[in-house]
Write an enzyme that holds these catalytic residues in place. Structure first.
Site, mmCIF file in Angstrom:
data_model
loop_
_atom_site.group_PDB
_atom_site.id
_atom_site.type_symbol
_atom_site.label_atom_id
_atom_site.label_comp_id
_atom_site.label_asym_id
_atom_site.label_seq_id
_atom_site.Cartn_x
_atom_site.Cartn_y
_atom_site.Cartn_z
ATOM 1 N N TYR A 265 -49.100 11.900 146.375
ATOM 2 C CA TYR A 265 -50.514 12.034 146.714
ATOM 3 C C TYR A 265 -51.310 10.763 146.408
ATOM 4 C CZ TYR A 265 -55.381 13.462 146.573
ATOM 5 O OH TYR A 265 -56.734 13.517 146.790
ATOM 6 N N ASP A 300 -50.286 20.023 150.967
ATOM 7 C CA ASP A 300 -51.359 20.453 151.870
ATOM 8 C C ASP A 300 -52.166 19.270 152.390
ATOM 9 O OD1 ASP A 300 -54.102 20.574 149.883
ATOM 10 O OD2 ASP A 300 -52.157 20.592 148.915
ATOM 11 N N LYS A 372 -47.687 27.273 145.648
ATOM 12 C CA LYS A 372 -49.144 27.268 145.727
ATOM 13 C C LYS A 372 -49.564 27.225 147.191
ATOM 14 C CE LYS A 372 -53.266 24.794 144.305
ATOM 15 N NZ LYS A 372 -53.790 23.525 143.775
#
Length: 529
Positions: A265, A300, A372
């Protein structure tokens, strides 16, 4: 949970084997480097805290001074504790203050002095590790006393006012309305600060600064609420950015329960140097493993920049890599909150069926991990009625596929920072779907060669193809093939070369005599399992 998809076990094993091959050279690289943040984290474990009048932490001053004088190739603790033994200062704090004033000198000791300095460093760091161990035991005791949430998934809700003293009552109210996990979003841009702010903060923008005192205040408040409600409320923050090792350490010292910690990320979305990120991450995940903290990964985010259908396989590849890096660092399956999201354009035909296929694939590939599940954001238009419906469909997928952690979607996404009333409506949406359809995992099994089975197999096949390309890629500079893939824009369409990005100047190659008592303690614990 019974398998919902008919996946070839040989194909699944091949995917994991390729992820190992892609990740192993990166782990080797991480084992042979250190960073300024890793060295600062060790000093925090040794008890050094506080900051000067300009709010620059003493750990920053001390590490910078040691680096300027003798380098960090042998680790910061050897020259620091040698200086204490030589009487340069009576304690770490005074030594750091004198270092900031330029009135102390450091050296690389030899012989008996070297042995004594390492021994003193180990004795001083051990109590910090013991505190992390005690916090883990305390969590286990409180979970046993207050109880865990009765249902899965755990309901995960975000608080982000910028003011810790406003966050606390909002977090407690959210827990009373049904939230099981409270996530305190960090202030915008904190991931790019190469220091950790000190004290309780009230001036964050779109989030609240991650500090040790803020961690302590929120954990204490949620402990009160846990006792009131009769269920343990978990606390989440972000161990990412340039201070990932330090924030992970502070989380262990203050008993946080989950941390955002993704392998790529910071590289992709904050342009942090890839080598810095992977070195910092390995240490932070070793801390998480020791502390019993669940990590949340950020797959995500890929789907906010790349198309959620065309790039679905990159999510699977990242999940497999995150799993490999996490387990190599000592994390167990129950600590792997691997991320994925409901981000397919809702105007596409069969979008819901594809979301189901992707969610089932993740659930089956990682059957023992508390995945998640992230709500729609990219295609939230500001139409709150449409958004509320999309969140309902998102919740339904979570119920049908047995996700472990469900981030509550807000109908006001892309409009305003949610009000308490928005959160209450969102929680009502979750409660209705889970009460009405929570048992669908027992009933729903897609046809053998139907749309959902076929789509899941296609995504897994594309993930294997991509992993094979990464593993067999070669780089003229000798970088690990995964770094080359990141440089080429393979994930999230972001191109991030290994020799660029923020924080590169904080990376140091270890010398043969490198010593880090925290890593020694962490790896001793892991090898003893």
């Amino acid at each position: 949970m019974n398998p919902l998809l008919e996946l070839d076990p040989t194909v699944v094993r091949k995917a994991r084997s390729l992820a190992r091959k892609a990740g192993a050279p990166v782990v080797k690289m991480a084992r042979t480097h250190t960073t300024v943040s890793v060295e600062r984290a060790v000093l925090r474990l040794a008890g050094l805290a506080g900051a000067d009048h300009e709010r620059v932490p003493w750990v920053n001053h001390l590490v910078s001074r040691v680096r300027d004088e003798v380098g960090l190739e042998h680790g910061v603790t050897t020259p620091v504790f040698d200086a204490l033994r030589r009487g340069e200062a009576p304690d770490l704090l005074t030594l750091a203050q004198k270092a900031a004033a330029g009135s102390v000198s450091f050296r690389l000791p030899e012989g008996r002095d070297l042995t004594a300095a390492k021994s003193l460093a180990m004795r001083t760091v051990k109590p910090g590790m013991t505190r992390i161990d005690r916090n883990r035991a305390t969590r286990d005791r409180l979970v046993k006393r207050h109880g865990d949430p009765k249902q899965r998934p755990w309901i995960y809700l975000i608080v982000a006012t910028g003011d810790i003293y406003e966050d606390i009552p909002q977090a407690q109210a959210a827990a009373r309305e049904g939230a099981d996990v409270i996530a305190v979003i960090r202030s915008t841009g904190q991931s790019l600060l190469d220091y950790v702010p000190e004290g309780a903060t009230r001036e964050g923008y779109a989030g609240t600064y991650a500090t040790q005192e803020n961690f302590r205040l929120m954990r204490a408040a949620l402990d009160e609420t846990s006792k009131e409600l009769g269920r343990y409320i978990r606390l989440t923050n972000y161990a990412s950015g340039l201070c990932m090792p330090e924030i992970a350490t502070l989380a262990g010292l203050e008993r946080l329960d989950m941390m955002l910690n993704d392998s790529m990320y910071g590289i992709l979305f904050r342009d942090i140097n890839p080598i810095r990120t992977f070195v910092d991450q390995r240490f932070s995940r070793q801390i998480h493993a020791r502390a019993g903290i669940i990590i949340n990964t950020g797959e995500d985010n890929y789907l906010t920049t790349a198309d959620a259908v065309e790039a679905a396989h990159t999510v699977t590849v990242s999940q497999l890599l995150n799993e490999y890096f996490a387990k190599e660092a000592g994390l167990q399956d129950w600590q792997l909150g691997l991320g994925h999201a409901f981000e397919i354009n809702p105007d596409l035909p069969d979008s819901f069926r594809m979301e189901l296929a992707h969610a089932m694939l993740a659930r089956q590939l990682f059957p023992n991990a508390p995945l998640k599940w992230m709500p729609p954001t990219k295609h939230m238009t500001g139409d709150v009625f449409r958004g509320y419906l999309l969140d309902g469909f998102f919740n339904l997928v979570g119920a049908m596929t047995g996700q472990g952690i469900l981030l509550v979607g807000m109908m006001t996404e892309a409009v305003v920072t949610p009000f308490l009333s928005d959160r209450d409506l969102a929680l009502q949406n979750v409660r209705y779907v889970m009460n009405a359809a929570g048992g669908l995992t027992e009933d729903f099994h897609p046809p053998r060669d139907g749309f959902i089975q076929t789509r899941a197999r296609q995504v897994l096949s594309e993930a294997i193809d991509l992993l094979e390309r990464i593993v067999h890629d070669s780089d003229a500079a000798g970088d690990p093939p995964l770094l080359s893939a990141i440089a080429d824009g393979t994930f999230g369409l972001m191109k991030r070369p290994a020799d660029a990005g923020k924080g590169l100047d904080g990376v140091v190659k270890r010398a043969d005599g490198y010593d880090n008592p925290a890593i020694t303690l962490l790896e001793q614990k892991e090898s003893a399992k």
